[in-house]
Write a protein that holds these residues in place. Structure first.
Motif, PDB file in Angstrom:
ATOM      1  N   THR A  55       0.830  -1.206   0.000  1.00  0.00           N
ATOM      2  CA  THR A  55       0.000   0.000   0.000  1.00  0.00           C
ATOM      3  C   THR A  55       0.865   1.256   0.000  1.00  0.00           C
ATOM      4  OG1 THR A  55      -0.108  -0.047   2.424  1.00  0.00           O
ATOM      5  CG2 THR A  55      -1.925  -1.104   1.206  1.00  0.00           C
ATOM      6  N   HIS A  56       2.094   1.143   0.487  1.00  0.00           N
ATOM      7  CA  HIS A  56       3.075   2.225   0.435  1.00  0.00           C
ATOM      8  C   HIS A  56       4.434   1.671   0.836  1.00  0.00           C
ATOM      9  CE1 HIS A  56       1.705   2.207   4.598  1.00  0.00           C
ATOM     10  NE2 HIS A  56       2.725   2.970   4.965  1.00  0.00           N
ATOM     11  N   CYS A  57       5.449   2.561   0.845  1.00  0.00           N
ATOM     12  CA  CYS A  57       6.834   2.098   0.920  1.00  0.00           C
ATOM     13  C   CYS A  57       7.384   1.905   2.332  1.00  0.00           C
ATOM     14  CB  CYS A  57       7.719   3.098   0.183  1.00  0.00           C
ATOM     15  SG  CYS A  57       7.700   4.737   0.976  1.00  0.00           S
ATOM     16  N   HIS A  58       6.625   2.207   3.376  1.00  0.00           N
ATOM     17  CA  HIS A  58       7.211   2.157   4.723  1.00  0.00           C
ATOM     18  C   HIS A  58       7.652   0.747   5.117  1.00  0.00           C
ATOM     19  CE1 HIS A  58       5.211   6.189   5.983  1.00  0.00           C
ATOM     20  NE2 HIS A  58       6.394   6.371   5.428  1.00  0.00           N
ATOM     21  N   ALA A  59       8.740   0.709   5.896  1.00  0.00           N
ATOM     22  CA  ALA A  59       9.374  -0.561   6.248  1.00  0.00           C
ATOM     23  C   ALA A  59       8.414  -1.522   6.930  1.00  0.00           C
ATOM     24  CB  ALA A  59      10.578  -0.295   7.151  1.00  0.00           C
ATOM     25  N   ASP A  60       7.508  -1.006   7.735  1.00  0.00           N
ATOM     26  CA  ASP A  60       6.594  -1.901   8.454  1.00  0.00           C
ATOM     27  C   ASP A  60       5.545  -2.542   7.532  1.00  0.00           C
ATOM     28  OD1 ASP A  60       5.548   0.775   8.359  1.00  0.00           O
ATOM     29  OD2 ASP A  60       4.080   0.285   9.890  1.00  0.00           O
ATOM     30  N   HIS A  61       5.586  -2.201   6.249  1.00  0.00           N
ATOM     31  CA  HIS A  61       4.683  -2.836   5.277  1.00  0.00           C
ATOM     32  C   HIS A  61       5.428  -3.668   4.230  1.00  0.00           C
ATOM     33  CE1 HIS A  61       1.063  -0.552   6.630  1.00  0.00           C
ATOM     34  NE2 HIS A  61       2.040   0.145   7.175  1.00  0.00           N
ATOM     35  N   ILE A  62       6.723  -3.393   4.062  1.00  0.00           N
ATOM     36  CA  ILE A  62       7.467  -4.043   2.964  1.00  0.00           C
ATOM     37  C   ILE A  62       8.558  -5.013   3.449  1.00  0.00           C
ATOM     38  CG2 ILE A  62       7.007  -2.082   1.431  1.00  0.00           C
ATOM     39  CD1 ILE A  62      10.543  -2.435   2.504  1.00  0.00           C
ATOM     40  N   GLY A 130      -0.692  11.402   0.749  1.00  0.00           N
ATOM     41  CA  GLY A 130      -0.873  12.157   1.994  1.00  0.00           C
ATOM     42  C   GLY A 130      -0.045  11.554   3.107  1.00  0.00           C
ATOM     43  N   HIS A 131      -0.195  10.245   3.335  1.00  0.00           N
ATOM     44  CA  HIS A 131       0.675   9.556   4.304  1.00  0.00           C
ATOM     45  C   HIS A 131       2.059   9.396   3.675  1.00  0.00           C
ATOM     46  CE1 HIS A 131       1.936   6.786   7.440  1.00  0.00           C
ATOM     47  NE2 HIS A 131       2.152   5.849   6.544  1.00  0.00           N
ATOM     48  N   THR A 132       2.085   8.957   2.420  1.00  0.00           N
ATOM     49  CA  THR A 132       3.284   9.018   1.573  1.00  0.00           C
ATOM     50  C   THR A 132       2.821   9.505   0.205  1.00  0.00           C
ATOM     51  OG1 THR A 132       3.044   6.763   0.703  1.00  0.00           O
ATOM     52  CG2 THR A 132       4.354   7.007   2.725  1.00  0.00           C
ATOM     53  N   GLY A 147      -4.553   0.628   3.740  1.00  0.00           N
ATOM     54  CA  GLY A 147      -3.169   0.864   4.157  1.00  0.00           C
ATOM     55  C   GLY A 147      -3.102   1.824   5.332  1.00  0.00           C
ATOM     56  N   ASP A 148      -2.181   2.798   5.255  1.00  0.00           N
ATOM     57  CA  ASP A 148      -2.071   3.789   6.332  1.00  0.00           C
ATOM     58  C   ASP A 148      -2.760   5.095   5.965  1.00  0.00           C
ATOM     59  OD1 ASP A 148      -0.636   1.892   7.650  1.00  0.00           O
ATOM     60  OD2 ASP A 148       1.213   3.054   7.830  1.00  0.00           O
ATOM     61  N   THR A 149      -3.671   5.060   4.982  1.00  0.00           N
ATOM     62  CA  THR A 149      -4.427   6.270   4.638  1.00  0.00           C
ATOM     63  C   THR A 149      -5.547   6.486   5.648  1.00  0.00           C
ATOM     64  OG1 THR A 149      -3.914   6.084   2.281  1.00  0.00           O
ATOM     65  CG2 THR A 149      -5.875   7.351   2.867  1.00  0.00           C
TER      66      THR A 149
END
Ligand SMILES: [Zn+2]
Ligand SMILES: [Zn+2]
Length: 210
Positions: A55-62, A130-132, A147-149
């Motif tokens: 959903t985005h590039c942050h480490a806690d998701h990838i 917005g979040h990323t 995701g984190d939206t």
């Protein structure tokens, strides 16, 4: 469509398995940690993993991309505006702190309006920056993976690099709150009183979007 919400033991992360019954294939959204457990869920459901969607590039998701990719050869899909940060040094270091690894390069660069075909199930990509800058939500048939939206009763933080509160609220109001009221909201973290919500409920009660 098969939907399985898998809560991981770190950071209250929700990974999602989206399966297509006809072709017995599936996508994993943000398989960040405990990838053996996630892959076992797919296996016991009789589903072959064809896509890893971030959903985005942050480490806690990838942080689990590398392990899932080497086990399945699945395509890694991420929005084009977040793809550059997938393998970035700081992100890889953070992924290791979380017990994962930096991600291999993306196989598929996404943009708003694209569809990802999981067998006969078409997941629609909704760009919600917005979040990323390259944050996305995924929609199919009354189900939205946010995701984190958007969380249950909260929204993603916007104080990290590339974040913008104004952009995030615009994304939520114009691209999420315009979906059918009964759409199920499946968030990227278990931060709320319940593990999922609906567009209508968040529209009426989420204190951050009023
Ligand atoms: Zn994030
Ligand atoms: Zn997160």
């Amino acid at each position: 469509m098969v939907v399985k919400q898998i809560k991981l033991s770190k950071m209250a992360i929700f990974c999602y398995l989206i399966g297509d019954e006809k072709t017995r294939t599936c996508a994993l959204i943000d398989p960040a940690f405990e990838t053996d457990r996630i892959l076992a869920v797919a296996k016991s459901a009789g589903l072959r993993v064809t896509h890893i969607i971030n959903t985005h590039c942050h480490a806690d998701h990838i942080a689990g991309n590398a392990a899932v990719k080497s086990a399945t050869r699945a395509d890694i899909c991420i929005h084009q505006d977040d793809a550059g940060r997938l393998g970035a040094m700081a992100n890889s270091a953070m992924a290791r702190i979380f017990g994962g690894r930096g991600s291999p390069k993306a196989d598929v660069l996404l943009k708003n309006g694209d569809t990802i075909a999981i067998g006969n199930t078409a997941l629609e990509v909704i760009h919600t920056p917005g979040h990323t800058p390259g944050g996305i939500c995924l929609y199919h048939d009354g189900h939205l993976f946010t995701g984190d939206t958007l969380f249950v009763g909260a929204v993603g933080r916007t104080d990290l690099p590339g974040g913008s509160l104004e952009q995030l609220l615009t994304s939520i109001r114009e691209k999420i709150f315009t979906l059918p009221a009964a759409t199920v909201v499946w968030p990227g973290h278990d931060y709320g009183p319940r593990p999922s919500s609906t567009v209508d409920y968040e529209k009426r009660t989420n204190p951050y979007t009023r």
